[in-house]
Design an enzyme around this catalytic site. Structure first.
Site, PDB file in Angstrom:
ATOM      1  N   ASP A 170       0.857  -1.189   0.000  1.00 34.49           N
ATOM      2  CA  ASP A 170       0.000   0.000   0.000  1.00 34.49           C
ATOM      3  C   ASP A 170       0.890   1.233   0.000  1.00 34.49           C
ATOM      4  O   ASP A 170       1.746   1.389   0.882  1.00 34.49           O
ATOM      5  CB  ASP A 170      -0.903   0.013   1.239  1.00 34.49           C
ATOM      6  CG  ASP A 170      -2.007  -1.034   1.157  1.00 34.49           C
ATOM      7  OD1 ASP A 170      -2.005  -1.833   0.199  1.00 34.49           O
ATOM      8  OD2 ASP A 170      -2.870  -1.052   2.059  1.00 34.49           O
ATOM      9  N   ASP A 181     -15.543  -3.790  -1.805  1.00 34.69           N
ATOM     10  CA  ASP A 181     -15.285  -3.560  -0.386  1.00 34.69           C
ATOM     11  C   ASP A 181     -16.628  -3.466   0.323  1.00 34.69           C
ATOM     12  O   ASP A 181     -17.481  -2.681  -0.082  1.00 34.69           O
ATOM     13  CB  ASP A 181     -14.509  -2.257  -0.188  1.00 34.69           C
ATOM     14  CG  ASP A 181     -13.234  -2.221  -1.027  1.00 34.69           C
ATOM     15  OD1 ASP A 181     -12.655  -3.304  -1.254  1.00 34.69           O
ATOM     16  OD2 ASP A 181     -12.831  -1.129  -1.454  1.00 34.69           O
TER      17      ASP A 181
END
Length: 246
Positions: A8, A131
């Site tokens: 990330d 998500d």
């Protein structure tokens, strides 16, 4: 069972978040390309990149570290990326740069026509990131909860021709609280394309639980905080997954 280390990116660094909160970032490396090489050396067969700044801005924001990662490992293993991908030009530039798969999340939910166009223009290269919290889709870096049902959208996006789905249970992401196997299996049973689990994977028992449902269509997992903080040994986890699923 494909285990995929996540990198990330925030402000050029490799970080991990807790439940998607940009203010709750732990920096794990100042050199994302070195981190990519580290995972390659440990036997990773694919890497998962997220441009966190891009996810917020709606356009790519970590070009330099992404290029450095591709220069370091792009000839050896596939690299997939998500975060801030909102138009076909961005997808094309990523694929031209050596990215293998582009992950579309928020834009797929808000603008399904864009996803359909992307799947048509770049067949085999588009992954959808769904998500969710309690079965409902979240968007905009998880800051907004929608009324969209995960299963309904997954089926629709499969029909568009996407390559796979990455399913993240955001209530568990970065918390090391255990993967939501039931929700992941429900989704995998609902579609014919591969589903990759993400969020909450804490240790080897989670990997073993996912391996047990591989035949349902759960073909891999994205690994984040667990492999950075040492809760899970990546090499041992991939070896165990291979043992259970080959």
């Amino acid at each position: 069972m494909l285990l995929i280390p996540a990198i990330d990116l925030k402000d050029g660094r490799c970080v991990r978040l807790r439940q998607g909160d940009l203010d709750e970032a732990t920096v794990f490396s100042e050199d994302p390309a070195a981190m990519a090489t580290h995972w390659l050396d440990l036997g990773a067969r694919r890497l998962h990149l997220v441009d966190l700044n891009g996810a917020v801005a709606g356009k790519p924001k970590n070009d330099a570290p992404i290029k450095a990662i591709l220069d370091a490992v792009g000839d050896d293993i596939p690299v997939q990326i998500g975060g801030g991908i909102r138009d076909l030009d961005t997808i094309e530039s990523y694929l031209d740069a050596g990215i293998s798969y582009v992950i579309i999340g928020t834009a797929a939910v808000k603008n399904p026509g864009f996803l359909q166009d992307a799947c048509g223009a770049f067949p085999g290269h588009i992954i959808v990131g769904l998500d969710a919290r309690d079965g409902k889709i979240a968007t905009d870096g998880w800051s907004k909860l929608t009324r969209h049902d995960v299963l309904d959208l997954a089926k629709k996006f499969e029909d568009y021709g996407c390559e796979a789905i990455i399913y993240t249970d955001i209530s568990r992401d970065g918390m090391l609280s255990g993967v939501n196997v039931d929700a992941t299996v429900r989704l995998a049973q609902h579609v014919r394309i591969p589903v990759y689990a993400s969020g909450g994977i804490a240790g080897l028992s989670d990997i073993e639980a996912l391996c047990a449902v591989e035949e349902e269509g759960v073909e891999g997992a994205i690994l984040g905080r667990s492999i950075y903080e040492g809760a899970l040994d990546f090499q041992a986890a991939q070896a165990r997954a291979d043992e259970l699923t080959q």
